[in-house]
Design a protein around this motif. Structure first.
Motif, PDB file in Angstrom:
ATOM      1  N   VAL A 284      10.418   3.039   0.242  1.00  0.00           N
ATOM      2  CA  VAL A 284      11.781   2.745   0.710  1.00  0.00           C
ATOM      3  C   VAL A 284      12.661   2.510  -0.510  1.00  0.00           C
ATOM      4  N   ALA A 285      13.978   2.627  -0.286  1.00  0.00           N
ATOM      5  CA  ALA A 285      14.923   2.344  -1.375  1.00  0.00           C
ATOM      6  C   ALA A 285      15.560   0.975  -1.183  1.00  0.00           C
ATOM      7  N   PHE A 286      15.365   0.383   0.014  1.00  0.00           N
ATOM      8  CA  PHE A 286      16.133  -0.827   0.342  1.00  0.00           C
ATOM      9  C   PHE A 286      15.371  -2.132   0.123  1.00  0.00           C
ATOM     10  N   GLY A 287      14.113  -2.061  -0.230  1.00  0.00           N
ATOM     11  CA  GLY A 287      13.292  -3.281  -0.282  1.00  0.00           C
ATOM     12  C   GLY A 287      13.465  -4.071  -1.562  1.00  0.00           C
ATOM     13  N   PRO A 288      12.781  -5.212  -1.631  1.00  0.00           N
ATOM     14  CA  PRO A 288      12.891  -6.033  -2.845  1.00  0.00           C
ATOM     15  C   PRO A 288      12.016  -5.499  -3.975  1.00  0.00           C
ATOM     16  N   PRO A 289      12.458  -5.678  -5.207  1.00  0.00           N
ATOM     17  CA  PRO A 289      11.550  -5.410  -6.333  1.00  0.00           C
ATOM     18  C   PRO A 289      10.374  -6.381  -6.232  1.00  0.00           C
ATOM     19  N   THR A 290       9.197  -5.933  -6.624  1.00  0.00           N
ATOM     20  CA  THR A 290       8.008  -6.756  -6.372  1.00  0.00           C
ATOM     21  C   THR A 290       8.031  -8.073  -7.152  1.00  0.00           C
ATOM     22  N   ILE A 291       8.550  -8.053  -8.369  1.00  0.00           N
ATOM     23  CA  ILE A 291       8.504  -9.281  -9.164  1.00  0.00           C
ATOM     24  C   ILE A 291       9.415 -10.347  -8.541  1.00  0.00           C
ATOM     25  N   LYS A 292      10.415  -9.896  -7.775  1.00  0.00           N
ATOM     26  CA  LYS A 292      11.276 -10.855  -7.059  1.00  0.00           C
ATOM     27  C   LYS A 292      10.576 -11.398  -5.818  1.00  0.00           C
ATOM     28  N   ALA A 293       9.757 -10.553  -5.198  1.00  0.00           N
ATOM     29  CA  ALA A 293       9.047 -10.983  -3.987  1.00  0.00           C
ATOM     30  C   ALA A 293       7.889 -11.922  -4.335  1.00  0.00           C
ATOM     31  N   LEU A 294       7.410 -11.837  -5.581  1.00  0.00           N
ATOM     32  CA  LEU A 294       6.167 -12.522  -5.966  1.00  0.00           C
ATOM     33  C   LEU A 294       6.178 -14.054  -5.801  1.00  0.00           C
ATOM     34  N   PRO A 295       7.190 -14.798  -6.290  1.00  0.00           N
ATOM     35  CA  PRO A 295       7.080 -16.267  -6.249  1.00  0.00           C
ATOM     36  C   PRO A 295       6.871 -16.828  -4.838  1.00  0.00           C
ATOM     37  N   ALA A 296       7.599 -16.317  -3.859  1.00  0.00           N
ATOM     38  CA  ALA A 296       7.442 -16.834  -2.488  1.00  0.00           C
ATOM     39  C   ALA A 296       6.045 -16.518  -1.968  1.00  0.00           C
ATOM     40  N   ILE A 297       5.493 -15.397  -2.408  1.00  0.00           N
ATOM     41  CA  ILE A 297       4.153 -15.005  -1.948  1.00  0.00           C
ATOM     42  C   ILE A 297       3.082 -15.901  -2.584  1.00  0.00           C
ATOM     43  N   THR A 298       3.209 -16.158  -3.872  1.00  0.00           N
ATOM     44  CA  THR A 298       2.187 -17.027  -4.505  1.00  0.00           C
ATOM     45  C   THR A 298       2.261 -18.425  -3.891  1.00  0.00           C
ATOM     46  N   ASP A 299       3.478 -18.880  -3.546  1.00  0.00           N
ATOM     47  CA  ASP A 299       3.608 -20.170  -2.845  1.00  0.00           C
ATOM     48  C   ASP A 299       2.867 -20.117  -1.512  1.00  0.00           C
ATOM     49  N   ALA A 300       3.071 -19.029  -0.771  1.00  0.00           N
ATOM     50  CA  ALA A 300       2.512 -18.929   0.588  1.00  0.00           C
ATOM     51  C   ALA A 300       0.985 -18.898   0.569  1.00  0.00           C
ATOM     52  N   VAL A 301       0.377 -18.236  -0.407  1.00  0.00           N
ATOM     53  CA  VAL A 301      -1.094 -18.146  -0.388  1.00  0.00           C
ATOM     54  C   VAL A 301      -1.741 -19.313  -1.127  1.00  0.00           C
ATOM     55  N   ALA A 302      -0.952 -20.010  -1.934  1.00  0.00           N
ATOM     56  CA  ALA A 302      -1.383 -21.269  -2.569  1.00  0.00           C
ATOM     57  C   ALA A 302      -2.767 -21.174  -3.218  1.00  0.00           C
ATOM     58  N   ARG A 314       6.032  -1.550 -17.270  1.00  0.00           N
ATOM     59  CA  ARG A 314       6.221  -0.561 -18.337  1.00  0.00           C
ATOM     60  C   ARG A 314       5.957  -1.158 -19.721  1.00  0.00           C
ATOM     61  N   ARG A 315       5.775  -2.460 -19.791  1.00  0.00           N
ATOM     62  CA  ARG A 315       5.566  -3.150 -21.068  1.00  0.00           C
ATOM     63  C   ARG A 315       4.377  -4.099 -20.940  1.00  0.00           C
ATOM     64  N   GLY A 316       3.701  -4.348 -22.061  1.00  0.00           N
ATOM     65  CA  GLY A 316       2.607  -5.325 -22.033  1.00  0.00           C
ATOM     66  C   GLY A 316       3.098  -6.692 -21.576  1.00  0.00           C
ATOM     67  N   ALA A 317       4.315  -7.055 -21.976  1.00  0.00           N
ATOM     68  CA  ALA A 317       4.849  -8.366 -21.597  1.00  0.00           C
ATOM     69  C   ALA A 317       5.081  -8.477 -20.092  1.00  0.00           C
ATOM     70  N   ASP A 318       5.200  -7.328 -19.400  1.00  0.00           N
ATOM     71  CA  ASP A 318       5.418  -7.408 -17.946  1.00  0.00           C
ATOM     72  C   ASP A 318       4.241  -8.081 -17.243  1.00  0.00           C
ATOM     73  N   ALA A 319       3.032  -7.843 -17.770  1.00  0.00           N
ATOM     74  CA  ALA A 319       1.859  -8.497 -17.166  1.00  0.00           C
ATOM     75  C   ALA A 319       1.954 -10.015 -17.361  1.00  0.00           C
ATOM     76  N   LEU A 320       2.586 -10.434 -18.452  1.00  0.00           N
ATOM     77  CA  LEU A 320       2.739 -11.881 -18.701  1.00  0.00           C
ATOM     78  C   LEU A 320       3.879 -12.455 -17.858  1.00  0.00           C
ATOM     79  N   ARG A 321       4.921 -11.657 -17.655  1.00  0.00           N
ATOM     80  CA  ARG A 321       5.988 -12.100 -16.736  1.00  0.00           C
ATOM     81  C   ARG A 321       5.379 -12.354 -15.352  1.00  0.00           C
ATOM     82  N   ALA A 322       4.523 -11.423 -14.919  1.00  0.00           N
ATOM     83  CA  ALA A 322       3.880 -11.578 -13.611  1.00  0.00           C
ATOM     84  C   ALA A 322       3.010 -12.835 -13.586  1.00  0.00           C
ATOM     85  N   LYS A 323       2.291 -13.050 -14.674  1.00  0.00           N
ATOM     86  CA  LYS A 323       1.399 -14.216 -14.771  1.00  0.00           C
ATOM     87  C   LYS A 323       2.228 -15.510 -14.697  1.00  0.00           C
TER      88      LYS A 323
END
Ligand SMILES: Cc1cc2nc3c(=O)[nH]c(=O)nc-3n(C[C@H](O)[C@H](O)[C@H](O)COP(=O)(O)O)c2cc1C
Length: 383
Positions: A284-302, A314-323
């Motif tokens: 889809v073109a209308f959904g959220p970027p995954t890194i924006k969706a991530l914090p609420a999801i990590t909260d939910a699964v605790a 696209r960058r090594g640092a992106d894996a750290l942003r996710a972390k």
């Protein structure tokens, strides 16, 4: 000009993408590079990663950097692996096996797609214990069961079921290119192939790519029309996921989760993890970027299940942003594809090397001697 230079002068995944673009016919390049509709999600995935700021912490001893991390009981060399990509041999001949072997050699996970252009058995042999299998749940239960039984027999212990294909993604580039499976060699396609002689020669040697796991279903032209029923799963429901959980004895991950309630439901059902993914902006073109969706999801699964994120790495640092935002692990799809498209085996190795070197530098700069040291305290928003 980066495409005229040696691979060692490709400084980034974007450089590899430009090299790949010069070597591959447009219809095949667009198949991987493109996204849904106006590609808003494809762009936003990458932009949203860039917007996550991490604040370096200094006066920490980072003379030894450890990039290893453990996921689902297995220790990998980096906190990122290779996401499943279907029909990748159309992008570069033999890409599937090249990447499966690279992931084994570098000790990172490799996810073999249901829609791969190489059989799941051959990919299991190449990736060994670093291989996972991605499943599209077919509308025909016999097809699904056949794939699961084959995955078991081939020795896969982790199954990743993809949830985000209830309808086919509308990819404007593919429509403009009149892309179809099997490929139709229109005069335009033939001309594009002639302008990419190395790709054309190698493709002739390796043969026309196909969805290898479904070869027995694709004996006739009409069966191609039915292929969508196998790869698109409008009838896949929570009840099916529960049945799948009971059927698959190994680790079960659900890929394509974007809503915190869906994430929690996966944990409640007994899945071992989820992949927060929007299919790289292809659905889809209308959904959220995954890194924006991530914090609420990590909260939910605790912390009850593993949380992996992909789409936009696209960058090594992106894996750290996710972390820092709570993910346990990341996957990259196109980053590895661009590597193999830029230079076959050497290009794939260069893609891994770029991401790994960027990762090591970023860890040093963040004052984090190991991946597990990265957390919310590195977020610029945290005081
Ligand atoms: C050409 C292409 C084919 C893909 N095929 C599959 C597939 O067969 N199964 C699946 O679950 N995801 C598939 N994906 C999605 C990837 O697994 C992954 O979610 C996505 O590539 C991540 O985004 P990135 O490319 O920005 O890293 C595909 C992605 C691309 C680009």
């Amino acid at each position: 000009m980066v495409y005229l230079m040696g691979l060692d002068r490709a400084a980034s995944i974007d450089d590899l993408r430009l090299r790949a673009k010069k070597r591959i016919p447009r219809f095949a390049f667009d198949l991987v590079d493109g996204g849904a509709e106006n590609e808003r999600n494809l762009r936003r995935n990458c932009e949203a990663f860039e917007e996550v700021e991490l604040t370096p912490r200094y006066m920490v001893d980072v003379s030894e950097i450890d990039t290893q991390t453990t996921l689902l009981g297995q220790t990998f060399a980096t906190p990122f692996g290779m996401a499943p990509i279907g029909m990748l041999n159309a992008f570069w001949p033999d890409a599937d096996l090249t990447l499966a072997r690279l992931c084994k050699a570098q000790n990172i996970p490799y996810v073999a797609s249901s829609a791969a252009s190489t059989t799941l058995e051959d990919l299991a042999e190449a990736a060994e214990d670093n291989g996972w299998f991605q499943l599209y749940v077919s509308s025909d239960p016999d097809v699904t069961e056949g794939l699961i039984a084959r995955a078991e027999a081939a020795g896969y212990t982790t199954l990743m079921v993809t949830a985000d294909v209830p309808a086919a993604g509308k990819r404007d580039r593919d429509i403009r290119n009149q892309l179809s499976v099997p490929f139709r060699f229109t005069p335009e396609v033939v001309l594009q192939c002639m302008l990419s002689p190395r790709w054309a020669l190698m493709s002739l040697r390796h043969g026309t790519p196909n969805v290898a796991n479904y070869a027995d279903l694709l004996q006739t032209a009409t069966s191609y029309a039915n292929l969508q029923k196998t790869l698109i799963t409008p009838g896949f429901t929570w009840a099916d996921l529960k049945r799948l959980r009971a059927r698959w004895k190994g680790k079960l991950l659900v890929k394509g989760i974007l809503h915190p309630r869906d994430a929690k439901a996966c944990a409640d059902i007994g899945c071992d993890g989820i992949v927060v993914s929007n299919h790289g902006g292809r659905q889809v073109a209308f959904g959220p970027p995954t890194i924006k969706a991530l914090p609420a999801i990590t909260d939910a699964v605790a912390g009850r299940i593993a949380v992996i994120v992909d789409s936009g790495i696209r960058r090594g640092a992106d894996a750290l942003r996710a972390k820092a935002l709570g993910a346990d692990f990341s996957f990259a799809g196109r980053a590895f594809a661009f590597g193999v498209g830029a230079g076959g085996q050497a290009g794939a190795a260069r893609a891994f090397e770029i991401l790994q070197l960027e990762l090591v530098r970023a860890l040093g700069q963040l004052g984090a001697p190991s991946v597990d040291n990265v957390g919310s305290s590195h977020l610029s928003s945290v005081q």
